[in-house]
Design a protein around this motif. Structure first.
Motif, PDB file in Angstrom:
ATOM      1  N   VAL A 282     -11.715   9.363 -30.882  1.00 21.23           N
ATOM      2  CA  VAL A 282     -11.115   9.815 -29.626  1.00 21.23           C
ATOM      3  C   VAL A 282      -9.644   9.432 -29.648  1.00 21.23           C
ATOM      4  O   VAL A 282      -9.300   8.270 -29.925  1.00 21.23           O
ATOM      5  N   CYS A 284      -6.385   9.072 -27.263  1.00 22.67           N
ATOM      6  CA  CYS A 284      -6.003   9.003 -25.855  1.00 22.67           C
ATOM      7  C   CYS A 284      -4.596   8.425 -25.749  1.00 22.67           C
ATOM      8  O   CYS A 284      -4.193   7.587 -26.567  1.00 22.67           O
ATOM      9  N   TRP A 310     -11.288  15.756 -34.666  1.00 22.46           N
ATOM     10  CA  TRP A 310     -10.393  16.041 -33.547  1.00 22.46           C
ATOM     11  C   TRP A 310      -9.644  17.322 -33.895  1.00 22.46           C
ATOM     12  O   TRP A 310      -8.981  17.403 -34.921  1.00 22.46           O
ATOM     13  N   ARG A 335     -16.437  12.048 -21.487  1.00 15.06           N
ATOM     14  CA  ARG A 335     -16.703  13.258 -22.262  1.00 15.06           C
ATOM     15  C   ARG A 335     -17.494  14.234 -21.393  1.00 15.06           C
ATOM     16  O   ARG A 335     -18.455  13.835 -20.716  1.00 15.06           O
ATOM     17  N   TRP A 362     -12.594  16.123 -22.651  1.00 13.82           N
ATOM     18  CA  TRP A 362     -12.520  14.826 -21.987  1.00 13.82           C
ATOM     19  C   TRP A 362     -11.554  14.894 -20.804  1.00 13.82           C
ATOM     20  O   TRP A 362     -10.595  15.649 -20.833  1.00 13.82           O
TER      21      TRP A 362
END
Length: 392
Positions: A282, A284, A310, A335, A362
């Motif tokens: 992930v 972020c 990704w 998610r 997300w």
């Protein structure tokens, strides 16, 4: 199990915490060749082969690759404690049983590697010590030892599902990373690494049998005042942890120490610690970030994109926006396509190596309702909220 004489097999083994190499016995024959100047004495090879790769291929199979053609002998496996330390190790006497010996040794066509079939199956997550002697065709020998862990024959497949980067010392409440079990199995060999916080602060899963559909919440730190109410739920008792953010129908695990487990600008990966391969990731970031501040962030992000984990690109500008996460425990990065993934692969026995996601899958969720009717946007152990964060 078969007894062996340790004094005959390993009289002096040079040990280190990974692989221990030492040339203990060197046979140095000579040969002759005819030159224009006459007969020349040519020393033979006097360098022992080195072990270049040690691979645990299954619960009963070890593969060893060396720098030269080899012959293996006196192979044994001993079960040891998880915190086994080579420095303080004392070999047992001749009366003690070893855990396993070699049932068979199969050499590759090149002779550089060998597959060893063990007489006993190793157990997932348990620690063992492999030792033996390697000979090359010149008669040079190398005694070596290698610690390893039992092979995971049935690895679980996990997905990142929810992340909270906020904690509170007054509540107290810690950050957490929640994962969803897409396929049941054993979690041994998996680890969660936050690139913002570094390799030293990663979380390594113990060997736990988990079921398809489970939620696993890895809580980020044990704060003062929480010590008596938290517990790792390693077996079937999912109500063992009593902290107010524990869930009686999900699995709660706790990261030791006071280190963070995730940050607002971060690349968080799920990785196989044996192979080093990423399993999920992930990205972020807070708005306005155009470059990652740490090399490890860049490396993880680029690898996640390369593998197809990704799909939007490796820049922070393609990451999930975490603006607003600092101000409330009732917010999390959630998610939104987990149910769709579960449905897609419900009838499948084989899952793809990677499940692709991107920032569009997300968003930050927040509380909804008021007073006694508040529904939190942070849902450790439960299905995610679908209430997006409004602009602060």
């Amino acid at each position: 199990m078969k007894k062996i004489g340790f004094s005959q097999i390993l009289k002096s083994v040079i040990l280190t915490s990974v692989l221990v190499f030492g040339t203990l016995s060197v046979v140095a024959p000579v040969s002759c060749c005819l030159t224009e100047e006459g007969l020349e004495i040519v020393p033979a090879d006097t360098i022992a082969p080195s072990v270049e790769l040690f691979t645990v291929a299954s619960s009963r199979e070890i593969v060893i690759t060396c720098s030269e053609k080899i012959i293996l002998d006196n192979i044994s496996v001993l079960e040891v404690e998880d915190d086994f330390d080579f420095e303080n190790f004392v070999f047992p006497d001749e009366s003690q049983d070893v855990y396993a010996v070699a049932d068979s040794v199969t050499y590759s066509e090149s002779g550089l590697s060998a597959e060893i079939a063990l007489s006993s199956q190793t157990d997932v997550g348990k620690s063992y010590l492999f030792f033996g002697v390697v000979y090359d065709i010149s008669g040079n020998s190398l005694e070596f030892a290698q610690k390893f862990c039992g092979y995971n024959e049935n690895p679980a497949k996990l997905l990142f599902n929810e992340i909270r980067t906020t904690y509170s010392k007054t509540k107290p409440a810690s950050e957490y990373i929640e994962l969803y079990v897409l396929k049941g199995g054993n979690t041994y060999g998996l680890e969660v690494v936050s690139a913002a916080n570094g390799e030293a602060k990663k979380y390594v899963f113990p060997a736990i049998e988990v079921k398809t559909g489970e939620y696993i919440t890895v809580h980020g730190r044990i704060l003062e005042g929480m010590e008596g109410s938290v517990a790792d739920e390693l077996d079937d008792d999912l109500a063992l942890s009593l902290d107010f953010e524990s869930c009686d129908t999900a699995r709660d695990l706790w990261k030791e120490g006071s280190d963070k487990i995730a940050s607002n600008t971060d690349v968080i990966v799920l990785r196989d610690c044996v192979s080093g391969l990423l399993k999920d990731a992930v990205l972020c970031a807070e708005s306005g970030k155009t470059e990652w501040s740490k090399k490890l962030m860049t490396e993880f992000a680029e690898k996640a994109v390369e593998l197809g984990i990704w799909s939007d690109g490796s820049s922070p500008e393609t990451a999930v926006c975490t603006d607003g996460m600092k101000s409330s425990l009732l917010r999390s990065i959630s998610r939104q396509n987990t149910a769709a993934i579960v449905e897609k692969y419900a009838a499948s026995e084989n899952f793809p190596e990677y499940i692709a996601s991107s920032a569009k899958d997300w968003f930050v969720t927040e509380k909804e309702g008021s007073g006694k009717n508040i529904i939190s946007g942070a849902t450790p152990g439960f299905e995610n909220s679908t209430n997006p964060l409004a602009s602060d």
